[in-house]
Design a protein around this motif. Sequence first.
Motif, PDB file in Angstrom:
ATOM      1  N   ALA A 148       0.816  -1.215   0.000  1.00  0.00           N
ATOM      2  CA  ALA A 148       0.000   0.000   0.000  1.00  0.00           C
ATOM      3  C   ALA A 148       0.852   1.269   0.000  1.00  0.00           C
ATOM      4  CB  ALA A 148      -0.938  -0.002   1.208  1.00  0.00           C
ATOM      5  N   ALA A 149       2.035   1.196   0.610  1.00  0.00           N
ATOM      6  CA  ALA A 149       2.917   2.362   0.692  1.00  0.00           C
ATOM      7  C   ALA A 149       3.801   2.521  -0.540  1.00  0.00           C
ATOM      8  CB  ALA A 149       3.795   2.257   1.937  1.00  0.00           C
ATOM      9  N   ALA A 150       3.784   1.537  -1.429  1.00  0.00           N
ATOM     10  CA  ALA A 150       4.691   1.535  -2.576  1.00  0.00           C
ATOM     11  C   ALA A 150       4.035   2.123  -3.820  1.00  0.00           C
ATOM     12  CB  ALA A 150       5.150   0.110  -2.869  1.00  0.00           C
ATOM     13  N   ASP A 151       4.891   2.540  -4.754  1.00  0.00           N
ATOM     14  CA  ASP A 151       4.441   2.921  -6.085  1.00  0.00           C
ATOM     15  C   ASP A 151       4.505   1.726  -7.030  1.00  0.00           C
ATOM     16  OD1 ASP A 151       4.081   5.790  -5.646  1.00  0.00           O
ATOM     17  OD2 ASP A 151       6.249   5.846  -5.384  1.00  0.00           O
ATOM     18  N   VAL A 152       5.555   0.911  -6.872  1.00  0.00           N
ATOM     19  CA  VAL A 152       5.796  -0.207  -7.779  1.00  0.00           C
ATOM     20  C   VAL A 152       6.323  -1.390  -6.977  1.00  0.00           C
ATOM     21  CG1 VAL A 152       7.155  -1.025  -9.756  1.00  0.00           C
ATOM     22  CG2 VAL A 152       6.316   1.336  -9.729  1.00  0.00           C
ATOM     23  N   VAL A 153       5.917  -2.605  -7.399  1.00  0.00           N
ATOM     24  CA  VAL A 153       6.407  -3.852  -6.803  1.00  0.00           C
ATOM     25  C   VAL A 153       7.417  -4.477  -7.758  1.00  0.00           C
ATOM     26  CG1 VAL A 153       5.773  -6.178  -6.034  1.00  0.00           C
ATOM     27  CG2 VAL A 153       4.234  -4.238  -5.582  1.00  0.00           C
ATOM     28  N   LEU A 154       8.558  -4.911  -7.237  1.00  0.00           N
ATOM     29  CA  LEU A 154       9.568  -5.600  -8.032  1.00  0.00           C
ATOM     30  C   LEU A 154       9.551  -7.085  -7.702  1.00  0.00           C
ATOM     31  CD1 LEU A 154      12.647  -3.177  -7.782  1.00  0.00           C
ATOM     32  CD2 LEU A 154      10.880  -3.263  -9.554  1.00  0.00           C
ATOM     33  N   LEU A 155       9.479  -7.927  -8.745  1.00  0.00           N
ATOM     34  CA  LEU A 155       9.433  -9.380  -8.555  1.00  0.00           C
ATOM     35  C   LEU A 155      10.409 -10.065  -9.501  1.00  0.00           C
ATOM     36  CD1 LEU A 155       5.553  -9.866  -8.325  1.00  0.00           C
ATOM     37  CD2 LEU A 155       7.179  -9.747  -6.428  1.00  0.00           C
ATOM     38  N   PRO A 156      11.708  -9.995  -9.201  1.00  0.00           N
ATOM     39  CA  PRO A 156      12.699 -10.662 -10.059  1.00  0.00           C
ATOM     40  C   PRO A 156      12.750 -12.163  -9.810  1.00  0.00           C
ATOM     41  CG  PRO A 156      13.784  -9.633  -8.199  1.00  0.00           C
ATOM     42  CD  PRO A 156      12.333  -9.258  -8.084  1.00  0.00           C
ATOM     43  N   GLY A 157      13.215 -12.897 -10.807  1.00  0.00           N
ATOM     44  CA  GLY A 157      13.377 -14.332 -10.678  1.00  0.00           C
ATOM     45  C   GLY A 157      14.071 -14.881 -11.914  1.00  0.00           C
ATOM     46  N   GLU A 158      14.241 -16.191 -11.951  1.00  0.00           N
ATOM     47  CA  GLU A 158      14.849 -16.865 -13.097  1.00  0.00           C
ATOM     48  C   GLU A 158      13.798 -17.718 -13.792  1.00  0.00           C
ATOM     49  OE1 GLU A 158      19.524 -17.422 -11.766  1.00  0.00           O
ATOM     50  OE2 GLU A 158      18.148 -19.138 -11.668  1.00  0.00           O
ATOM     51  N   ALA A 159      13.408 -17.305 -14.995  1.00  0.00           N
ATOM     52  CA  ALA A 159      12.318 -17.979 -15.692  1.00  0.00           C
ATOM     53  C   ALA A 159      12.648 -19.427 -16.011  1.00  0.00           C
ATOM     54  CB  ALA A 159      11.969 -17.230 -16.964  1.00  0.00           C
ATOM     55  N   LYS A 160      13.929 -19.723 -16.205  1.00  0.00           N
ATOM     56  CA  LYS A 160      14.324 -21.086 -16.552  1.00  0.00           C
ATOM     57  C   LYS A 160      15.169 -21.726 -15.459  1.00  0.00           C
ATOM     58  CE  LYS A 160      14.149 -20.243 -21.535  1.00  0.00           C
ATOM     59  NZ  LYS A 160      14.888 -20.289 -22.826  1.00  0.00           N
ATOM     60  N   GLY A 161      15.220 -21.106 -14.291  1.00  0.00           N
ATOM     61  CA  GLY A 161      16.020 -21.633 -13.197  1.00  0.00           C
ATOM     62  C   GLY A 161      15.147 -22.132 -12.069  1.00  0.00           C
ATOM     63  N   SER A 162      15.622 -21.951 -10.843  1.00  0.00           N
ATOM     64  CA  SER A 162      14.903 -22.480  -9.688  1.00  0.00           C
ATOM     65  C   SER A 162      13.607 -21.738  -9.398  1.00  0.00           C
ATOM     66  CB  SER A 162      15.808 -22.436  -8.445  1.00  0.00           C
ATOM     67  OG  SER A 162      16.190 -21.109  -8.149  1.00  0.00           O
ATOM     68  N   GLU A 193      -0.988  -9.480 -18.709  1.00  0.00           N
ATOM     69  CA  GLU A 193      -1.658  -8.278 -19.207  1.00  0.00           C
ATOM     70  C   GLU A 193      -1.928  -7.269 -18.093  1.00  0.00           C
ATOM     71  OE1 GLU A 193      -5.183  -9.269 -21.300  1.00  0.00           O
ATOM     72  OE2 GLU A 193      -4.159 -10.443 -22.851  1.00  0.00           O
ATOM     73  N   HIS A 194      -1.737  -7.703 -16.854  1.00  0.00           N
ATOM     74  CA  HIS A 194      -2.078  -6.849 -15.717  1.00  0.00           C
ATOM     75  C   HIS A 194      -0.840  -6.425 -14.923  1.00  0.00           C
ATOM     76  CE1 HIS A 194      -5.893  -8.398 -16.953  1.00  0.00           C
ATOM     77  NE2 HIS A 194      -5.552  -9.622 -16.602  1.00  0.00           N
ATOM     78  N   ALA A 195       0.319  -6.631 -15.523  1.00  0.00           N
ATOM     79  CA  ALA A 195       1.599  -6.248 -14.923  1.00  0.00           C
ATOM     80  C   ALA A 195       2.555  -5.976 -16.078  1.00  0.00           C
ATOM     81  CB  ALA A 195       2.113  -7.375 -14.032  1.00  0.00           C
ATOM     82  N   LEU A 196       3.800  -5.654 -15.759  1.00  0.00           N
ATOM     83  CA  LEU A 196       4.843  -5.587 -16.775  1.00  0.00           C
ATOM     84  C   LEU A 196       5.757  -6.782 -16.549  1.00  0.00           C
ATOM     85  CD1 LEU A 196       5.843  -1.806 -17.110  1.00  0.00           C
ATOM     86  CD2 LEU A 196       4.413  -3.193 -18.617  1.00  0.00           C
ATOM     87  N   VAL A 197       5.584  -7.810 -17.355  1.00  0.00           N
ATOM     88  CA  VAL A 197       6.382  -9.031 -17.251  1.00  0.00           C
ATOM     89  C   VAL A 197       7.482  -8.921 -18.300  1.00  0.00           C
ATOM     90  CG1 VAL A 197       6.355 -11.541 -17.398  1.00  0.00           C
ATOM     91  CG2 VAL A 197       4.399 -10.327 -16.420  1.00  0.00           C
ATOM     92  N   VAL A 198       8.721  -8.711 -17.822  1.00  0.00           N
ATOM     93  CA  VAL A 198       9.820  -8.338 -18.713  1.00  0.00           C
ATOM     94  C   VAL A 198      11.103  -9.073 -18.317  1.00  0.00           C
ATOM     95  CG1 VAL A 198       8.884  -6.058 -19.257  1.00  0.00           C
ATOM     96  CG2 VAL A 198      10.321  -6.344 -17.239  1.00  0.00           C
ATOM     97  N   GLU A 199      12.027  -9.154 -19.258  1.00  0.00           N
ATOM     98  CA  GLU A 199      13.332  -9.752 -18.980  1.00  0.00           C
ATOM     99  C   GLU A 199      14.197  -8.833 -18.127  1.00  0.00           C
ATOM    100  OE1 GLU A 199      14.382 -12.692 -19.638  1.00  0.00           O
ATOM    101  OE2 GLU A 199      12.974 -13.473 -21.133  1.00  0.00           O
ATOM    102  N   ASN A 200      14.122  -7.538 -18.387  1.00  0.00           N
ATOM    103  CA  ASN A 200      14.962  -6.555 -17.701  1.00  0.00           C
ATOM    104  C   ASN A 200      14.077  -5.673 -16.823  1.00  0.00           C
ATOM    105  OD1 ASN A 200      16.430  -4.012 -17.180  1.00  0.00           O
ATOM    106  ND2 ASN A 200      17.998  -4.899 -18.503  1.00  0.00           N
ATOM    107  N   LEU A 201      14.194  -5.852 -15.507  1.00  0.00           N
ATOM    108  CA  LEU A 201      13.299  -5.139 -14.598  1.00  0.00           C
ATOM    109  C   LEU A 201      13.525  -3.634 -14.599  1.00  0.00           C
ATOM    110  CD1 LEU A 201      12.583  -8.010 -13.655  1.00  0.00           C
ATOM    111  CD2 LEU A 201      12.543  -7.142 -11.321  1.00  0.00           C
ATOM    112  N   VAL A 202      14.762  -3.215 -14.735  1.00  0.00           N
ATOM    113  CA  VAL A 202      15.045  -1.779 -14.705  1.00  0.00           C
ATOM    114  C   VAL A 202      14.498  -1.103 -15.960  1.00  0.00           C
ATOM    115  CG1 VAL A 202      16.860  -0.030 -14.617  1.00  0.00           C
ATOM    116  CG2 VAL A 202      17.034  -2.079 -13.196  1.00  0.00           C
ATOM    117  N   GLN A 203      14.668  -1.746 -17.104  1.00  0.00           N
ATOM    118  CA  GLN A 203      14.067  -1.208 -18.320  1.00  0.00           C
ATOM    119  C   GLN A 203      12.546  -1.195 -18.204  1.00  0.00           C
ATOM    120  OE1 GLN A 203      15.523  -3.337 -21.743  1.00  0.00           O
ATOM    121  NE2 GLN A 203      17.665  -2.723 -21.411  1.00  0.00           N
TER     122      GLN A 203
END
Length: 325
Positions: A204-218, A250-260
């Motif tokens: 609630a206090a944030a502007d953006v949520v960051l959710l990094p991970g490895e799509a082909k890893g663990s 469609e309801h988030a930005l699902v991307v390879e590069n989170l900073v971009q």
Amino acid sequence: MKALNHFGQDAKIVANTTPRSILESPHFLNAETIVFGKIFQDYSEVARRAKTLGKVLIVDITDDPVQTERFGHIRKVAGLADCAIVPTAQMGAVARPWLSKGAPVVRIEDPFEAEFAPPFAQFRRAPERLELVWYGNPTNAAFLKPHLSPLEILADHVPMRLTIVSKVIKVFEDMLTSYSEQASGPLVVNFVEWTPSAQQKAIAAADVVLLPGEAKGSSAPKSANRLISAIAGGRLAIASPLPAYQALSEHALVVENLVQGLSAALALPAIRIERRLAAGQDAIKRQFSPDLIGRKWVQSLATLTRQAHLSKTEVHSAASSPESR
């Protein structure tokens, strides 16, 4: 559990106790079907005893394979189970070798039971910093760390504060030291001890949520739970392309590069993001409601129990036939 009882099952929880206590529990003795969830001690003795008594064993396997591998107890029980419940197809592939030959694997997503918050994308509400949040198990810290240096570069243009909501602060000490308030850099990282309430407040206090991970890893077997929490909390998530995230992409930005992805998000009109989030909340209510997931559990348990009993009967009949003597 609520759904099972609501739909006519007599379901009981036996938690935080020893194998011996479970074996002596009337719930164990009276149960026709036993479901093992996330366990942190060796319950294989319970599983073996249950098998001897003809009970049906189902193992509900966590979507955190790193933790599952570390403790290993769930694998011992899985080897004795009649079937397994998993939250993703990828987790099913991980768990398949743990099970006996022919034991079915059924996918049932986790329900979302928390409150929904209105979508909000008016970035940079705080005059001095963009507020970011990351939440998750400490085992996922390794996926966050590589993004901090690129974030710091972007923070030269848009000052940021990243709040980490997790357990075991020691895991994050190097990040907290390098990006502390005292370091006077454009990126500040702080830590909040995880509780469900703390996570909800941090979203609630944030502007953006960051959710990094490895799509082909663990990370690949993980469920969409963290992304669902972000969308339900009314905040845009910038997430790595994990398989389970695709259904809500469609309801988030699902991307390879989170900073971009974050740079792109800052350029999007707020109304466009808020509409995307509102549609995502509707999708969550349709696909992950406790009622729907509860019905899946009731139907699956009935089917799996029936199949397990049929299989046991066939084995018993084959063993007692004249040809087997």
